[in-house]
Design a protein around this motif. Sequence first.
Motif, PDB file in Angstrom:
ATOM      1  N   MET A 130      51.626 -13.974 -67.748  1.00 59.53           N
ATOM      2  CA  MET A 130      50.454 -13.390 -67.107  1.00 59.53           C
ATOM      3  C   MET A 130      49.539 -14.470 -66.544  1.00 59.53           C
ATOM      4  SD  MET A 130      47.869 -10.501 -68.578  1.00 59.53           S
ATOM      5  CE  MET A 130      46.246 -11.201 -68.616  1.00 59.53           C
ATOM      6  N   ALA A 131      49.405 -15.602 -67.247  1.00 62.73           N
ATOM      7  CA  ALA A 131      48.605 -16.717 -66.724  1.00 62.73           C
ATOM      8  C   ALA A 131      49.241 -17.288 -65.464  1.00 62.73           C
ATOM      9  CB  ALA A 131      48.458 -17.801 -67.792  1.00 62.73           C
ATOM     10  N   GLY A 159      53.051 -13.185 -57.293  1.00 65.74           N
ATOM     11  CA  GLY A 159      52.074 -13.118 -58.366  1.00 65.74           C
ATOM     12  C   GLY A 159      51.856 -11.704 -58.867  1.00 65.74           C
ATOM     13  N   LEU A 160      51.724 -10.763 -57.939  1.00 66.30           N
ATOM     14  CA  LEU A 160      51.533  -9.371 -58.332  1.00 66.30           C
ATOM     15  C   LEU A 160      52.758  -8.818 -59.041  1.00 66.30           C
ATOM     16  CD1 LEU A 160      49.771  -8.047 -55.098  1.00 66.30           C
ATOM     17  CD2 LEU A 160      48.709  -8.488 -57.333  1.00 66.30           C
ATOM     18  N   LEU A 161      53.940  -9.249 -58.629  1.00 69.02           N
ATOM     19  CA  LEU A 161      55.178  -8.807 -59.271  1.00 69.02           C
ATOM     20  C   LEU A 161      55.259  -9.316 -60.711  1.00 69.02           C
ATOM     21  CD1 LEU A 161      58.082  -7.594 -59.111  1.00 69.02           C
ATOM     22  CD2 LEU A 161      58.827  -9.811 -58.238  1.00 69.02           C
ATOM     23  N   VAL A 162      55.042 -10.610 -60.894  1.00 68.83           N
ATOM     24  CA  VAL A 162      55.122 -11.199 -62.236  1.00 68.83           C
ATOM     25  C   VAL A 162      54.045 -10.603 -63.146  1.00 68.83           C
ATOM     26  CG1 VAL A 162      54.895 -13.341 -63.560  1.00 68.83           C
ATOM     27  CG2 VAL A 162      56.148 -13.344 -61.394  1.00 68.83           C
ATOM     28  N   GLY A 163      52.847 -10.419 -62.599  1.00 67.59           N
ATOM     29  CA  GLY A 163      51.768  -9.855 -63.403  1.00 67.59           C
ATOM     30  C   GLY A 163      52.056  -8.431 -63.852  1.00 67.59           C
ATOM     31  N   ALA A 164      52.584  -7.613 -62.950  1.00 69.59           N
ATOM     32  CA  ALA A 164      52.894  -6.226 -63.291  1.00 69.59           C
ATOM     33  C   ALA A 164      53.962  -6.136 -64.366  1.00 69.59           C
ATOM     34  CB  ALA A 164      53.340  -5.466 -62.045  1.00 69.59           C
ATOM     35  N   LEU A 165      54.835  -7.119 -64.427  1.00 68.47           N
ATOM     36  CA  LEU A 165      55.896  -7.130 -65.430  1.00 68.47           C
ATOM     37  C   LEU A 165      55.473  -7.809 -66.727  1.00 68.47           C
ATOM     38  CD1 LEU A 165      58.945  -8.031 -63.144  1.00 68.47           C
ATOM     39  CD2 LEU A 165      58.339  -5.785 -64.064  1.00 68.47           C
ATOM     40  N   SER A 166      54.226  -8.308 -66.777  1.00 65.65           N
ATOM     41  CA  SER A 166      53.770  -9.074 -67.938  1.00 65.65           C
ATOM     42  C   SER A 166      52.975  -8.240 -68.935  1.00 65.65           C
ATOM     43  CB  SER A 166      52.914 -10.259 -67.485  1.00 65.65           C
ATOM     44  OG  SER A 166      53.655 -11.146 -66.684  1.00 65.65           O
ATOM     45  N   HIS A 167      51.955  -7.547 -68.458  1.00 72.12           N
ATOM     46  CA  HIS A 167      51.053  -6.864 -69.400  1.00 72.12           C
ATOM     47  C   HIS A 167      50.202  -5.834 -68.665  1.00 72.12           C
ATOM     48  CE1 HIS A 167      48.340  -6.235 -72.781  1.00 72.12           C
ATOM     49  NE2 HIS A 167      49.030  -7.082 -73.514  1.00 72.12           N
ATOM     50  N   TYR A 168      49.848  -4.769 -69.397  1.00 72.90           N
ATOM     51  CA  TYR A 168      48.897  -3.790 -68.863  1.00 72.90           C
ATOM     52  C   TYR A 168      47.594  -4.483 -68.446  1.00 72.90           C
ATOM     53  CZ  TYR A 168      51.519   0.213 -70.865  1.00 72.90           C
ATOM     54  OH  TYR A 168      52.458   1.160 -71.160  1.00 72.90           O
ATOM     55  N   ARG A 169      47.207  -5.525 -69.192  1.00 70.20           N
ATOM     56  CA  ARG A 169      45.948  -6.193 -68.963  1.00 70.20           C
ATOM     57  C   ARG A 169      45.871  -6.878 -67.603  1.00 70.20           C
ATOM     58  NH1 ARG A 169      45.459 -10.743 -71.974  1.00 70.20           N
ATOM     59  NH2 ARG A 169      46.771  -9.792 -73.564  1.00 70.20           N
ATOM     60  N   PHE A 305      40.542 -13.520 -78.114  1.00 70.95           N
ATOM     61  CA  PHE A 305      39.818 -14.664 -77.565  1.00 70.95           C
ATOM     62  C   PHE A 305      40.502 -15.265 -76.343  1.00 70.95           C
ATOM     63  CE2 PHE A 305      42.447 -16.485 -81.047  1.00 70.95           C
ATOM     64  CZ  PHE A 305      43.215 -17.378 -80.314  1.00 70.95           C
ATOM     65  N   HIS A 306      41.801 -14.952 -76.135  1.00 68.73           N
ATOM     66  CA  HIS A 306      42.533 -15.521 -75.006  1.00 68.73           C
ATOM     67  C   HIS A 306      42.375 -14.708 -73.724  1.00 68.73           C
ATOM     68  CE1 HIS A 306      44.933 -12.608 -77.216  1.00 68.73           C
ATOM     69  NE2 HIS A 306      45.550 -12.320 -76.094  1.00 68.73           N
ATOM     70  N   TRP A 307      41.726 -13.573 -73.776  1.00 66.30           N
ATOM     71  CA  TRP A 307      41.624 -12.713 -72.596  1.00 66.30           C
ATOM     72  C   TRP A 307      40.952 -13.374 -71.400  1.00 66.30           C
ATOM     73  CZ3 TRP A 307      40.248  -7.061 -74.489  1.00 66.30           C
ATOM     74  CH2 TRP A 307      41.287  -6.600 -75.292  1.00 66.30           C
ATOM     75  N   PRO A 308      39.909 -14.207 -71.579  1.00 64.66           N
ATOM     76  CA  PRO A 308      39.244 -14.765 -70.388  1.00 64.66           C
ATOM     77  C   PRO A 308      40.002 -15.912 -69.720  1.00 64.66           C
ATOM     78  CG  PRO A 308      37.745 -14.685 -72.308  1.00 64.66           C
ATOM     79  CD  PRO A 308      39.126 -14.481 -72.809  1.00 64.66           C
ATOM     80  N   LEU A 309      41.161 -16.302 -70.227  1.00 60.69           N
ATOM     81  CA  LEU A 309      41.841 -17.489 -69.698  1.00 60.69           C
ATOM     82  C   LEU A 309      42.037 -17.464 -68.187  1.00 60.69           C
ATOM     83  CD1 LEU A 309      43.307 -20.171 -70.031  1.00 60.69           C
ATOM     84  CD2 LEU A 309      45.387 -18.891 -70.619  1.00 60.69           C
ATOM     85  N   PRO A 310      42.510 -16.374 -67.555  1.00 60.42           N
ATOM     86  CA  PRO A 310      42.677 -16.410 -66.085  1.00 60.42           C
ATOM     87  C   PRO A 310      41.399 -16.777 -65.344  1.00 60.42           C
ATOM     88  CG  PRO A 310      43.837 -14.519 -67.005  1.00 60.42           C
ATOM     89  CD  PRO A 310      43.032 -15.108 -68.125  1.00 60.42           C
TER      90      PRO A 310
END
Length: 616
Positions: A130-131, A159-169, A305-310
């Motif tokens: 996701m990162a 990027g959108l493809l990899v993200g969609a396959l990574s997590h709902y978040r 705590f890792h949510w804000p990383l992007p």
Amino acid sequence: MATASEQRACTTFLVLWALISGVKVLIAAYLPLFVDEAFYWQEGQHLAPAYSDLPGLTAWLTRLGVELVGNHRLGVRLPFLLLGALLPWMVVNITTRWFGARAGWQAGAFTLLMPLSATLGILAVPDVPMAIAAVLCLDAGARLLRNVDAGAVLLLALGLLVGALSHYRFIGVIVVGFIALLLLPEGRRMLRDARVWVAIAVGIVAWLPLLAWNLDNQDAGLKFQILERHPWSFHGDGLWFLLIQPLMVTPVLFAALAWVAIEGLRRGRGGFRHLQWRYFALVGTTSTLLIFLLGFFTDVERVSFHWPLPGYLALLACVPLMLNRWPRFWRRSVWAVAALGLVMALGYYVMASAPSLREQMAGSKYYPRNFAGWQPLADAVRDELAQMPAETEIVAGSFKVGSELGFRLDDAAIKVLPHELNDRHGRTAQLALWGLISDGSRTVPQLLVIAPGDQRYRDLLARYHRICALVGPLPPPRVVSTDHGFQRFLLFRLPAAKVQGPCVTPAMAWLDTPVAGAKVAGQLDVQGWAFKDGVGLARVELLVDGRSAGDAKYGRTFDVRPAWPGTSDPRHPDVGFDAQVDIAGLKPGRHWLGLRLYGQDGSVEQWMEQPFTVEK
């Protein structure tokens, strides 16, 4: 030709990258699998387009690593280590394009030092791809703001493809990106280009497997991620963000990120007006503020705590430019404090991977329970199975035990009893699809493996009674205890036919005196209570540092039934015990007080130990 400052920055980056990447590989090779990693491994052994808790990519990557390296923890983590090692180079590339080579190498070095990004890849978790997806979209957005071309459009689609396959978040990353673009005139102009919408269409299509899974399963995944996981009512725990995030990023670097955001959003009065800086600042600020605000309404039980990383990665690209304006002392402080934070973060993983170091953390709130005790458990299970009929099945008390055991026994089909943990982590629907939810019925012998620590202690007796209702009275267990009992497992040999009769549970106990960490001298006064539903206890033996210190006097009147309604120990209310232990011969320092509980049914159960300190 590169300038001397660019060469120094490049050398610093390369040395850090090689050193940190090597340390991460070593840690990943020795660190036991975290329970979520083990479940992702299990999902990878049941390949599917999507799963109840996540889209498919994380499971696919674990399967790829295992196929390449073997069924080893390093195999599970290998693709994630490679992606984690790629991330700093991507930050270097973005920053160099817009702000120059020196800034690029420095931004990459900060990515290597910031604990949140530096440790990425040690664990096989969806935050790694996701990162990568977030940085791909960030890069594409910056390029598209200047000029819409095929390369940038393809980058956005990827990027959108990899993200969609990574997590709902990742939906949040998309929302933040759209907000940032809509706030910029150049962004609004970009969004009117049809080629950009082709990339967006690719991203939308990538969500179809997950949407199809939810349509086929009563929206179980969406309900968990959006509704069931979060209370959606205000709570003050969101304020912890203000303490935890500076620690996770390191305080001085966090201040630099905040300064980048402020400068990027300012207009006039010397504010930096570079388009890309404004874009990165909008992305980072919007992301961080939204997560901060959501923290007052969302899940507080699990790590977030890792949510804000992007968002931090977006701001990190501008940090080198900001530091050029800071005094020399503060520039050096950013580097020094970030390096110290990285050492501490990696040190935690080193501690969790070394049994001797992990044992020293027993009893503290930092004890890494989810990493502990799985190999001794697997060894004990193998030993029990060797003594039972060949057709014996394993049944686990929760998905945690089932997936961790499955990984070590190379068996991705271990059945699991119903448990609220399965529900709270969104795994019940997936286990049911695999046919791995046990209703307690059996036609062959079973080895039941439960972890008492999976349940809050106040709810443990009720959990035992629910297990009895499913499988029948529990025979004397084999206890597997790690790190002074702070990770305990109970193994029960169940016969092929369910036995009828009153519920017999494992023993329950508590030490009222001494309290944990008490300082004592000369004599140790011990008081507490213990009981065992269905049969009762015969005796309570005291242990000091694992050695017998004699029996306690058991049978003092102490009625625990108001606190434990439904308990059926025949000795109630006389379940208290007292003892006095001579500790004059013990060396000053920390020692451990434990209990060994002997049931009337012949069971012998070692209880969790409690630390005390002998004073000089």
